[in-house]
Design a protein around this motif. Structure first.
Motif, PDB file in Angstrom:
ATOM      1  N   GLN A   1       1.554   8.828  -8.758  1.00 26.08           N
ATOM      2  CA  GLN A   1       1.757  10.033  -9.571  1.00 26.08           C
ATOM      3  C   GLN A   1       2.696   9.772 -10.752  1.00 26.08           C
ATOM      4  OE1 GLN A   1      -0.032  12.740  -9.061  1.00 26.08           O
ATOM      5  NE2 GLN A   1      -0.988  11.784  -7.271  1.00 26.08           N
ATOM      6  N   ARG A   2       3.261   8.562 -10.802  1.00 25.62           N
ATOM      7  CA  ARG A   2       4.116   8.133 -11.921  1.00 25.62           C
ATOM      8  C   ARG A   2       5.373   8.983 -12.078  1.00 25.62           C
ATOM      9  NH1 ARG A   2      -1.225   7.531 -13.505  1.00 25.62           N
ATOM     10  NH2 ARG A   2      -1.827   5.444 -14.197  1.00 25.62           N
ATOM     11  N   THR A   3       5.881   9.537 -11.000  1.00 21.92           N
ATOM     12  CA  THR A   3       7.118  10.306 -11.088  1.00 21.92           C
ATOM     13  C   THR A   3       8.308   9.356 -11.155  1.00 21.92           C
ATOM     14  OG1 THR A   3       7.410  10.427  -8.679  1.00 21.92           O
ATOM     15  CG2 THR A   3       6.104  12.170  -9.737  1.00 21.92           C
ATOM     16  N   ARG A   4       9.379   9.772 -11.814  1.00 22.70           N
ATOM     17  CA  ARG A   4      10.579   8.934 -11.881  1.00 22.70           C
ATOM     18  C   ARG A   4      11.086   8.607 -10.483  1.00 22.70           C
ATOM     19  NH1 ARG A   4      13.586   8.757 -16.808  1.00 22.70           N
ATOM     20  NH2 ARG A   4      12.672  10.028 -18.460  1.00 22.70           N
ATOM     21  N   GLU A   5      11.144   9.629  -9.635  1.00 22.71           N
ATOM     22  CA  GLU A   5      11.698   9.437  -8.288  1.00 22.71           C
ATOM     23  C   GLU A   5      10.848   8.472  -7.472  1.00 22.71           C
ATOM     24  OE1 GLU A   5      10.915  12.334  -9.668  1.00 22.71           O
ATOM     25  OE2 GLU A   5      12.924  13.081 -10.182  1.00 22.71           O
ATOM     26  N   GLY A   6       9.539   8.624  -7.512  1.00 27.12           N
ATOM     27  CA  GLY A   6       8.654   7.760  -6.743  1.00 27.12           C
ATOM     28  C   GLY A   6       8.680   6.324  -7.226  1.00 27.12           C
TER      29      GLY A   6
ATOM     30  N   ALA B   1       0.836  -1.208   0.000  1.00 27.31           N
ATOM     31  CA  ALA B   1       0.000   0.000   0.000  1.00 27.31           C
ATOM     32  C   ALA B   1       0.867   1.253   0.000  1.00 27.31           C
ATOM     33  CB  ALA B   1      -0.923  -0.010   1.217  1.00 27.31           C
ATOM     34  N   TRP B   2       1.980   1.210   0.725  1.00 28.29           N
ATOM     35  CA  TRP B   2       2.910   2.353   0.720  1.00 28.29           C
ATOM     36  C   TRP B   2       3.520   2.544  -0.667  1.00 28.29           C
ATOM     37  CZ3 TRP B   2       8.651   2.132   2.038  1.00 28.29           C
ATOM     38  CH2 TRP B   2       9.209   3.420   2.025  1.00 28.29           C
ATOM     39  N   PHE B   3       3.860   1.440  -1.325  1.00 26.55           N
ATOM     40  CA  PHE B   3       4.430   1.552  -2.675  1.00 26.55           C
ATOM     41  C   PHE B   3       3.426   2.207  -3.624  1.00 26.55           C
ATOM     42  CE2 PHE B   3       6.914  -2.507  -1.487  1.00 26.55           C
ATOM     43  CZ  PHE B   3       7.896  -1.748  -0.855  1.00 26.55           C
ATOM     44  N   TYR B   4       2.142   1.960  -3.394  1.00 24.99           N
ATOM     45  CA  TYR B   4       1.116   2.619  -4.211  1.00 24.99           C
ATOM     46  C   TYR B   4       1.226   4.136  -4.105  1.00 24.99           C
ATOM     47  CZ  TYR B   4      -3.377   4.621  -5.458  1.00 24.99           C
ATOM     48  OH  TYR B   4      -4.357   5.418  -5.995  1.00 24.99           O
ATOM     49  N   THR B   5       1.440   4.629  -2.880  1.00 26.53           N
ATOM     50  CA  THR B   5       1.547   6.086  -2.711  1.00 26.53           C
ATOM     51  C   THR B   5       2.775   6.637  -3.437  1.00 26.53           C
ATOM     52  OG1 THR B   5       2.867   6.024  -0.652  1.00 26.53           O
ATOM     53  CG2 THR B   5       0.450   5.857  -0.444  1.00 26.53           C
TER      54      THR B   5
END
Length: 299
Positions: free
Chosen positions: A268-273, A260-264
């Motif tokens: 937003q599909r950012t490279r960093e995230g 669930a944390w990985f979902y957050t």
């Protein structure tokens, strides 16, 4: 001409020595399978074989992958400075290192059982196939999923295999639930490697590389989370069928919170995230292994 110290640094960079996430993602499900097959601690011999073998084969795979992708990697921001792509390490040197590492891993497998040795040839073939699957397969992460899950049947074969050299010996040593664990783990690989592919999606589109992130399009995040759910569901059900109890189920619950944390991180599909989600995903495997090991310990 680089000196010995800089040459060593280049080769360590080639095998991602300072980025252990790759071999940890491969290691944790393998160790879980090893503990399940042995019904507890499998002994120091098999532990050393599979830990060292995992690191060696992951490193060999990096050598092959970088040689195969050298003409593509130069067009991707994250990979343009890799040693083979940049020309700092030659193709011949990278392949020689990969072959040496694979031979060392094979030497470790030779100390186990015929069934595990036979399976190691299939594992090697899939490892060599993956870099080229990205040219023709729309979901090459599925091929990687098989490669990164093959330590599971090999662990069962090493623990339960006899002395016979035959396909029947493999069938006897690797029970159906081992293949079920492999299937579940394949969904996990699809989840974290799709997140990884999301990092490079813009560059991959330009150069014509095929990835699950491109194939899935706007459904990428939903499929990543569905794969996480399928992985944990399959492992929870199989664990219960194998007699694992409360501690293991608690570990599955903690793993679900991590997912669930990985979902957050990826929504937003950012490279960093997306890269952070990939880099930290090995903790999910570590939690499941801890649940398996602790549950078996207190039986």
């Amino acid at each position: 001409m680089p000196d010995d110290r800089s040459r060593l640094a280049l080769h360590l960079d080639l095998i991602r020595w300072n980025r252990p996430a790759g071999w940890l993602l491969l290691l944790w499900p393998t160790l879980s399978a090893l503990w399940i097959a042995a019904d507890g601690f499998p002994g120091w011999h098999l532990l050393v074989v599979f830990v060292c073998g995992t690191i060696l084969m992951r490193s060999a795979g990096c050598c092959v992958n970088d040689v195969a992708d050298r003409d593509f990697d130069r067009h991707v921001k994250r990979t343009a400075s890799r040693p083979v792509t940049s020309g700092a390490v030659s193709v011949r040197a990278a392949l020689a290192l990969g072959a040496l590492l694979a031979l060392l891993a094979f030497g470790l497998v030779l100390t186990t059982t015929p069934a595990a040795i036979l399976l190691s040839f299939a594992a090697l073939a899939i490892t060599l196939l993956y870099p080229y699957a990205k040219r023709v397969v729309s979901m090459p992460q599925a091929v990687l999923g098989v490669a990164f899950s093959f330590g599971i049947p090999m662990a069962f074969a090493a623990v339960l295999g006899g002395s016979a050299w035959s396909l029947e010996a493999i069938d006897a040593a690797v029970p159906p639930h081992a293949w079920g664990l492999l299937l579940g783990n394949l969904f996990w690989v699809l989840a974290y490697d799709t997140a990884y592919a999301m990092v490079d999606r813009d560059d991959d589109l330009k150069i014509g590389m095929k990835t699950s992130a491109i194939t899935l399009g706007r459904f990428d995040v939903a499929v990543v989370m569905a794969c996480h759910a399928l992985h944990l569901l399959l492992w929870a059900v199989l664990g219960r069928l194998l007699g694992l109890g409360t501690i293991y189920l608690l570990a599955v619950g903690v793993a679900a919170l991590l997912a669930a944390w990985f979902y957050t991180l990826i929504r937003q599909r950012t490279r960093e995230g997306c890269f952070k989600a990939f880099r930290l995903n090995h903790w999910l495997g570590a939690v499941l292994f801890a649940g398996v090991a602790l549950d078996l310990l207190i039986r």
